[in-house]
Design a protein around this motif. Structure first.
Motif, PDB file in Angstrom:
ATOM      1  N   UNK A 169       0.877  -1.203  -0.005  1.00  0.00           N
ATOM      2  CA  UNK A 169       0.056  -0.012   0.069  1.00  0.00           C
ATOM      3  C   UNK A 169       0.862   1.269   0.004  1.00  0.00           C
ATOM      4  N   UNK A 170       0.328   2.232  -0.938  1.00  0.00           N
ATOM      5  CA  UNK A 170       0.952   3.470  -0.634  1.00  0.00           C
ATOM      6  C   UNK A 170       0.810   4.267   0.743  1.00  0.00           C
ATOM      7  N   UNK A 171       1.585   4.582   1.220  1.00  0.00           N
ATOM      8  CA  UNK A 171       1.491   5.321   2.712  1.00  0.00           C
ATOM      9  C   UNK A 171       1.871   6.804   2.432  1.00  0.00           C
ATOM     10  N   UNK A 172       0.787   7.760   2.886  1.00  0.00           N
ATOM     11  CA  UNK A 172       1.168   9.047   2.853  1.00  0.00           C
ATOM     12  C   UNK A 172       0.117   9.519   4.052  1.00  0.00           C
ATOM     13  N   UNK A 173       0.637  10.877   4.670  1.00  0.00           N
ATOM     14  CA  UNK A 173      -0.323  11.441   5.563  1.00  0.00           C
ATOM     15  C   UNK A 173      -1.764  11.566   5.258  1.00  0.00           C
ATOM     16  N   UNK A 174      -2.461  11.329   6.094  1.00  0.00           N
ATOM     17  CA  UNK A 174      -3.997  11.142   5.947  1.00  0.00           C
ATOM     18  C   UNK A 174      -4.244  12.660   5.617  1.00  0.00           C
ATOM     19  N   UNK A 175      -5.455  12.659   4.658  1.00  0.00           N
ATOM     20  CA  UNK A 175      -5.957  13.919   4.057  1.00  0.00           C
ATOM     21  C   UNK A 175      -7.413  13.745   3.963  1.00  0.00           C
ATOM     22  N   UNK A 176      -8.154  14.612   3.614  1.00  0.00           N
ATOM     23  CA  UNK A 176      -9.820  14.164   3.238  1.00  0.00           C
ATOM     24  C   UNK A 176      -9.754  13.696   2.113  1.00  0.00           C
ATOM     25  N   UNK A 177     -10.134  12.156   1.984  1.00  0.00           N
ATOM     26  CA  UNK A 177     -10.442  11.227   1.096  1.00  0.00           C
ATOM     27  C   UNK A 177     -11.969  11.445   0.916  1.00  0.00           C
ATOM     28  N   UNK A 178     -12.336  11.774  -0.093  1.00  0.00           N
ATOM     29  CA  UNK A 178     -13.824  11.692  -0.271  1.00  0.00           C
ATOM     30  C   UNK A 178     -14.161  10.288  -0.997  1.00  0.00           C
TER      31      UNK A 178
END
Length: 179
Positions: A169-178
């Motif tokens: 899995x791609x890991x990146x900081x959490x953001x607002x994912x619609x």
């Protein structure tokens, strides 16, 4: 005469497969899922795909068992799309199509796929020439090739500048994912 929207009159397994994966963006969504992209917003940003088209493709791929929709956050509810064994089975097709494109359009390799065990670049059919074995997708490492933009604009492309295993899995900081 108008071009039909399906292959109903074709008695052919290729036509049946195209009913599921033959739309313009579909193979790119599957490619990204193999690269480890799972979240709606990450697909959106990396592909530059219209929201409505992405939502439709994800819905179709989920309904066909190529992706599995899984909840990763309850409040607010957020889902991710994980590639299934049925989707992973498309890897040889995508690999072949990529090699065909590189050969016939003279592109420098954007990504190089290697056997994680020995580091050898995979052969044409996904085999390891050094180990003389077929390499399962989970043992494939993707590394940037000489044709890849070293300074891409989107965050997913920047993450993919580092070597990584397919399916990881791609890991990146959490953001607002619609969605």
């Amino acid at each position: 005469m108008a071009l039909g929207k399906d292959y109903a009159t074709q008695e052919c397994s290729i036509a049946r497969a195209l009913e599921v994966v033959g739309e313009r963006w579909t193979l790119l969504v599957i490619r990204d899922a193999l690269y480890g992209v799972r979240r709606y917003n990450d697909f959106l940003v990396h592909l530059g795909i219209p929201r409505a088209v992405l939502a439709a493709r994800l819905q179709t791929l989920t309904a066909e068992g190529i992706l599995d929709k899984r909840r990763y956050q309850e409040s607010p509810p957020r889902d991710e799309y994980v590639i299934t064994d049925r989707g992973i089975a498309l890897w040889p097709t995508l690999r072949s199509l990529g090699l065909w494109g590189r050969e016939h359009f003279g592109e420098a390799p954007l990504r190089i796929f290697q056997h994680s065990v020995c580091g050898t670049e995979l052969g044409t059919y996904g085999e390891c020439p050094t180990c003389a074995t077929a390499v399962p997708v989970e043992d494939v490492v993707m590394v940037p090739g000489p044709g890849l933009d070293p300074d891409p604009a989107d965050p997913i492309s920047r993450i993919l500048l580092k070597p990584k295993r397919l399916l990881e899995p791609i890991e990146q900081p959490a953001a607002a994912d619609p969605v």
